[in-house]
Design a protein around this motif. Structure first.
Motif, mmCIF file in Angstrom:
data_model
loop_
_atom_site.group_PDB
_atom_site.id
_atom_site.type_symbol
_atom_site.label_atom_id
_atom_site.label_comp_id
_atom_site.label_asym_id
_atom_site.label_seq_id
_atom_site.Cartn_x
_atom_site.Cartn_y
_atom_site.Cartn_z
ATOM 1 N N ALA A 81 -33.407 31.092 -15.706
ATOM 2 C CA ALA A 81 -33.240 31.856 -14.388
ATOM 3 C C ALA A 81 -33.368 33.302 -14.835
ATOM 4 O O ALA A 81 -34.173 33.992 -14.219
ATOM 5 C CB ALA A 81 -31.816 31.569 -13.920
ATOM 6 N N GLN B 169 0.792 -1.042 -0.069
ATOM 7 C CA GLN B 169 0.044 0.051 -0.005
ATOM 8 C C GLN B 169 0.899 1.270 -0.075
ATOM 9 O O GLN B 169 0.497 2.102 -0.846
ATOM 10 C CB GLN B 169 -0.956 0.126 1.290
ATOM 11 C CG GLN B 169 -2.432 -0.239 0.970
ATOM 12 C CD GLN B 169 -3.267 -0.165 2.132
ATOM 13 O OE1 GLN B 169 -3.026 0.394 3.157
ATOM 14 N NE2 GLN B 169 -4.131 -1.264 2.289
ATOM 15 N N ASP C 136 2.015 6.775 -6.891
ATOM 16 C CA ASP C 136 0.816 7.675 -7.273
ATOM 17 C C ASP C 136 1.217 9.355 -7.220
ATOM 18 O O ASP C 136 0.565 10.274 -7.891
ATOM 19 C CB ASP C 136 -0.438 7.577 -6.600
ATOM 20 C CG ASP C 136 -0.973 6.106 -7.202
ATOM 21 O OD1 ASP C 136 -0.381 5.464 -8.347
ATOM 22 O OD2 ASP C 136 -1.793 5.569 -6.661
ATOM 23 N N GLU D 224 -16.210 32.841 -22.259
ATOM 24 C CA GLU D 224 -17.482 33.899 -22.377
ATOM 25 C C GLU D 224 -16.988 34.904 -23.448
ATOM 26 O O GLU D 224 -15.912 35.178 -23.739
ATOM 27 C CB GLU D 224 -17.407 34.680 -21.041
ATOM 28 C CG GLU D 224 -18.287 33.978 -19.925
ATOM 29 C CD GLU D 224 -17.920 34.689 -18.765
ATOM 30 O OE1 GLU D 224 -18.386 35.797 -18.547
ATOM 31 O OE2 GLU D 224 -17.420 34.291 -17.826
ATOM 32 N N GLU E 137 -13.194 32.614 -19.403
ATOM 33 C CA GLU E 137 -13.126 31.029 -19.883
ATOM 34 C C GLU E 137 -14.423 30.827 -20.515
ATOM 35 O O GLU E 137 -15.594 30.428 -20.341
ATOM 36 C CB GLU E 137 -13.445 30.155 -18.490
ATOM 37 C CG GLU E 137 -12.187 29.875 -17.925
ATOM 38 C CD GLU E 137 -12.146 31.196 -16.477
ATOM 39 O OE1 GLU E 137 -12.816 32.004 -16.587
ATOM 40 O OE2 GLU E 137 -11.224 31.014 -15.885
ATOM 41 N N GLY F 112 -27.884 35.128 -21.536
ATOM 42 C CA GLY F 112 -27.009 33.787 -22.140
ATOM 43 C C GLY F 112 -26.522 32.922 -21.016
ATOM 44 O O GLY F 112 -26.234 31.901 -21.297
ATOM 45 N N SER F 113 -26.449 33.261 -19.464
ATOM 46 C CA SER F 113 -26.023 32.481 -18.652
ATOM 47 C C SER F 113 -27.251 31.371 -18.484
ATOM 48 O O SER F 113 -26.715 30.252 -18.358
ATOM 49 C CB SER F 113 -25.664 32.993 -17.251
ATOM 50 O OG SER F 113 -24.847 34.079 -17.618
ATOM 51 N N ASN F 114 -28.213 31.811 -18.157
ATOM 52 C CA ASN F 114 -29.406 30.811 -17.856
ATOM 53 C C ASN F 114 -30.607 31.321 -18.248
ATOM 54 O O ASN F 114 -31.122 32.425 -17.532
ATOM 55 C CB ASN F 114 -29.267 30.526 -16.426
ATOM 56 C CG ASN F 114 -30.347 29.417 -15.998
ATOM 57 O OD1 ASN F 114 -31.244 29.234 -16.796
ATOM 58 N ND2 ASN F 114 -29.820 28.841 -14.892
ATOM 59 N N LEU G 270 0.403 13.113 -9.914
ATOM 60 C CA LEU G 270 -0.577 14.200 -9.314
ATOM 61 C C LEU G 270 0.028 15.463 -9.556
ATOM 62 O O LEU G 270 -0.536 16.522 -10.122
ATOM 63 C CB LEU G 270 -0.776 13.971 -8.029
ATOM 64 C CG LEU G 270 -1.086 15.399 -6.970
ATOM 65 C CD1 LEU G 270 -2.467 15.670 -7.464
ATOM 66 C CD2 LEU G 270 -1.013 15.172 -5.601
ATOM 67 N N GLN H 223 -26.114 39.387 -20.443
ATOM 68 C CA GLN H 223 -25.471 38.409 -19.872
ATOM 69 C C GLN H 223 -26.100 37.260 -19.086
ATOM 70 O O GLN H 223 -25.756 36.132 -18.955
ATOM 71 C CB GLN H 223 -24.440 38.948 -18.969
ATOM 72 C CG GLN H 223 -23.379 39.877 -19.739
ATOM 73 C CD GLN H 223 -22.239 40.364 -18.790
ATOM 74 O OE1 GLN H 223 -21.661 39.794 -17.771
ATOM 75 N NE2 GLN H 223 -21.946 41.816 -18.997
ATOM 76 N N ALA H 224 -27.266 37.704 -18.313
ATOM 77 C CA ALA H 224 -28.098 36.886 -17.590
ATOM 78 C C ALA H 224 -28.804 35.910 -18.555
ATOM 79 O O ALA H 224 -28.849 34.437 -18.367
ATOM 80 C CB ALA H 224 -29.010 37.567 -16.741
#
Lengths: 515, 337
Positions: free
Chosen positions: B218, B4, B11, B282, B280, B213-215, B15, B210-211
């Motif tokens: 909502a 172990q 490992d 947008e 990211e 486009g985001s959801n 990482l 923007q709202a």
């Protein structure tokens, strides 16, 4: 080699560790899983339950630790290896293809019998039909999944796991969208599978269920396993203490607010009807009270909420707000009149995930945040101040108001959605399943916020399928069944037993409704 | 137990490696486009110092970029609200034809012709928005349909290029240098970019966009009239396309069928490059500008080094695929972070 390990547990998890961006999500977890046993996994949101499950499923690559199945090392980070080791996973979202039928979904990715490259569904379906029989599916397997209820979809998912000959099935919050009898049916199936030697890993926030169903319960807190007990060694109080690290107030110490019916109601619902879902509903909502709406899934509660919030328009009946008749054509009009909805599906209807906490809170009050009244420019300073004030008022745990809301726990996201309506001139706030998928600690904070809001004069209508939540939160309970209000409970009458009773039987068949 | 401990130690290094790779990828997805732009500038400057690195050439790049930047920033708005507009190139061509036609055939004064042209563009955009929101036709289909119709209507209006009867002051608009010796289209681009940036980032409407486009759901439940917001975004895209079309006619000194069709691909490449810049995945105005500059510098370099003209579509297509890929990667890393 196999003979040497047959004495040990079927699955052995040792020192499983995973960190995200320097934060330990799972911290050296050790867990044994036996075939033929139901293993409960509980813990607050962010305690590491999903990380553990995702590591087992091979979706997330663990940093450290090992998993052995029947004595053999499980290859880490490989969903395929996990599936071949006999592990099946049913997530809350139920990964089914809506326009495929049940049979096609069960056989998705499984080998099929083909003739000249054409799939022979009849012969391929033999194993699937056997699996369907094992879980007691009564609807035809040719039914499209989009036409199935959530409970039926669960049965499809379980059958899908059985078709693959799963030795372990992990289930994430299976009863979150199931009604009482549907849950009971699921429990029966789980016990059945367990008796047939399948290991079940059962993840749930509903502690009664876990206590009732599971042979062994493991409690996670902050990524560590803090408690593991056999059936009967833990009661609900002990479980709650293990999950949150301290006790919560028992419900009987809470004072219920006595509704004052001599005051003018905030909202009067008058014989509202819509399609076959809502059949002439009539009630009044008074200032200061938390009015809760109970009943089974499909009783018409969410549909009623949508009618009140302007999402849909009623076929018949009307509303009166502060004694004045009100016509609502759409959501924007409802909000302008002062009626807002915190929806059932937090992720798909509530939060704007890639936007900041502040953005999510302020989006309903942009007009108030203008730098100069009359000009459409939003003042960054006013916006930040309002968001920070509401974050403090509701105790939303976030590094800053600029943090993306997707990084917050479900409970804190929910509080931000409530915060959205606190400065928006809201007279009536409708909360559909306010604590779904939220841990016990956060649920209590959400309830406190709702109660405080009601006492400040905002009308509250809370919908919940969790009977316990209704008894904890409500000052007055209305129960709906098949589109009608079947009864009203106040004060000491608000008990789980009475609510469940009304969910199935009409208390006043003659009058049908309560004014 | 020994085993172990051994596996745990084995490992540990992967990482560190994988998280290092992750950080690098996130960095690359945010700043990759800017680094790419700078590398191109450095490379061309080093290899063609006299030609590339000159005031005249930089102004040339900027004026080439300006028409693309204007149409692309309008397109950015439709992508911010989660929609698509494939008609912008055709709108630019169509309006470019109409604006010259109004002067040459109808005898309209210059200013009135331009105002009509820009309003026409905004109206076509709003029509697209109505088709998408009220009639609920998928944006790809409806804007492609409207764009194709415009080509036909343009042909009906004038089957040959309109070159005579265009007043000189009109062609002076794009060729002139009123401020700081900068070409006028560059000044117009700067104004358009600033106005669109302010609307998107500093006003109610921008936050609502923007709202949406985001959801979408909502946003609707937050009391936002999502249809109006989307129609506004489409109208802006149409307006910007009309502006680019008008400037192109002025630059060419004629109204020509299909003259601006090619801007569609350039605009999409620029906007997607921009969405993988600084944020990211947008869509945002400053990113779009960076995307436009990458294209303009790239084309400029290709022609300086004498690459055959058929290299241009290869470069353009490759950039488009690369840009959409980077944008998707950026979004995926944002989601998993």
């Amino acid at each position: 080699m196999p003979s040497a390990v047959s004495a040990g547990p079927w699955m052995r998890i040792r020192g499983l560790t995973k960190s995200f961006a320097g934060e330990l999500a799972l911290d050296h977890a050790d867990l044994d899983i036996e075939r033929g046993k139901v293993h409960g996994l509980v813990g607050a949101n962010g305690a590491g339950k999903s990380t553990l499950i995702r590591c087992l499923a091979g979706v997330t690559l663990a940093d450290e630790g090992s998993v052995t199945v029947s004595g053999e090392d499980l290859q880490k980070g490989s969903p395929r290896a996990s599936e071949q080791a006999g592990l099946a996973f049913i997530h809350q979202e139920l990964n089914l293809i809506p326009h495929f039928n049940a049979l096609q979904n069960m056989l998705l990715g499984a080998p099929k019998v083909t003739r000249f490259g054409i799939i022979d569904w009849q012969r391929s379906g033999v194993a699937a039909r056997a699996a369907a029989e094992r879980v007691g599916i009564r609807f035809p397997l040719e039914t499209k999944v989009s036409e199935l209820s959530v409970a039926q979809r669960w049965l499809v998912m379980i059958s899908k796991a059985l078709v693959r000959d799963a030795s372990m099935i992990a289930m994430d919050e299976p009863t979150a969208s199931l009604s009482g009898p549907e849950s009971e049916q699921l429990f029966a199936i789980i016990r059945d599978l367990s008796a047939q030697g399948v290991a079940i890993l059962y993840v749930s926030h509903r502690l009664e269920e876990v206590l009732q169903l599971c042979d062994r319960i493991t409690v996670l807190r902050d990524g560590r396993i803090v408690d593991a007990a056999e059936r009967g060694a833990l009661d609900k109080k002990g479980l709650v203490r293990a999950i949150i690290g301290h006790d919560i107030r028992p419900p009987d110490e809470r004072a219920r607010f006595a509704t004052n019916r001599s005051r003018q109601p905030i909202l009067s619902v008058r014989d509202i009807a819509w399609k076959s879902a809502v059949k002439g509903v009539r009630f009044d909502l008074y200032p200061g009270e938390v009015l809760a709406l109970g009943g089974l899934v499909g009783a018409g509660r969410t549909e009623l909420a949508h009618l009140m919030a302007g999402v849909t328009r009623p076929d018949a009946g009307h509303f009166e707000l502060d004694g004045k008749r009100l016509d609502i054509a759409n959501e924007a009009q409802a909000i302008r009149a002062g009626i807002a909805l915190v929806p059932e599906e937090r992720r798909s209807q509530g939060v704007m995930l890639q936007q900041s906490v502040g953005f999510n809170i302020n989006i309903s009050t942009l007009k108030k945040l203008r730098a100069v009244p009359g000009l459409p420019f939003v003042s960054d300073r006013k916006a930040r101040r309002q968001a920070e004030g509401l974050v403090a008022r509701l105790g939303i745990k976030t590094p800053s108001v600029k943090t993306k809301i997707g990084g917050l726990s479900g409970g804190n996201q929910q509080k931000a959605l409530i915060a959205r309506w606190l400065n928006a001139g809201t007279k009536l706030l409708i909360l559909d399943e306010p604590s779904r998928g939220v841990d016990v600690g956060a649920r209590e904070e959400i309830h406190d916020a709702i109660r405080a809001l009601a006492r400040s004069g905002v009308g509250i209508l809370a919908i919940s399928s969790d009977v316990e939540e209704l008894t904890l939160l409500a000052d007055r309970v209305l129960v709906m069944r098949e589109g009608r209000i079947t009864g009203e409970l106040t004060g000491a009458d608000i008990t789980e037993a009475r609510i469940i009773e009304l969910s199935y039987h009409d208390a006043n068949d003659e009058e049908g409704n309560i004014a | 137990m020994m085993v172990q401990a051994g596996t745990a130690a084995k490992d540990a290094p992967p990482l560190r490696k994988s998280s290092w790779k992750r950080t690098a990828l996130i960095w690359l997805s945010r700043y990759g486009t800017i680094v790419g732009l700078l590398l191109m500038v450095v490379f061309f400057s080093a290899n063609a110092p006299g030609i590339f690195l000159s005031r005249a050439n930089f102004l040339n790049i900027l004026s080439q970029a300006s028409l693309t930047a204007i149409i692309a920033s309008g397109l950015t708005y439709t992508l911010v609200v989660g929609e698509f507009d494939l008609s912008i190139g055709y709108v630019a061509s169509f309006v470019g034809l109409i604006v010259t036609g109004l002067m040459a055939y109808q005898g309209f004064p210059i200013s009135l012709s331009i105002v009509c042209a820009l309003l026409l563009g905004a109206a076509i955009g709003a029509f697209n928005g109505v088709l998408v929101t009220k009639v609920r036709i998928n944006a790809v289909i409806s804007t492609l349909g409207v764009g194709t119709m415009l080509t036909g209507i343009g042909f009906t209006y004038s089957s040959f290029p309109i070159a005579t009867g265009i007043p000189r002051p009109f062609t002076d608009i794009a060729l002139g240098r009123l401020v700081f010796g900068l070409p006028n289209p560059v000044i117009i681009m700067v104004i358009v970019l600033i106005v669109l940036w302010v609307i998107l980032n500093k006003t109610d409407v921008g936050q609502k966009m923007q709202a949406v486009g985001s959801n979408l759901e909502a946003a609707r439940l937050s009391g936002i009239r999502v249809d109006r917001i989307k129609i506004f975004a489409f109208a802006t895209a149409g307006f910007c396309a009309a502006l680019t079309g008008t400037l192109l006619s002025s630059l060419l000194g004629s109204g020509t069928l299909a003259a601006a069709d090619g801007y569609l691909l350039d605009a999409f490449a620029a906007v997607f490059l921009g969405s993988a810049t600084l944020r990211e995945g947008e869509f945002h105005i400053s990113g779009t500008l960076i995307g436009v500059l990458i294209l303009a510098v790239g084309f400029n370099g290709l022609s300086i080094f004498g690459a055959p003209t058929h290299f241009q579509p290869i470069f353009k297509g490759a950039i488009l695929v690369l840009a959409v890929g980077m944008s998707a990667l950026a979004r995926r890393y944002a989601a998993s972070a």
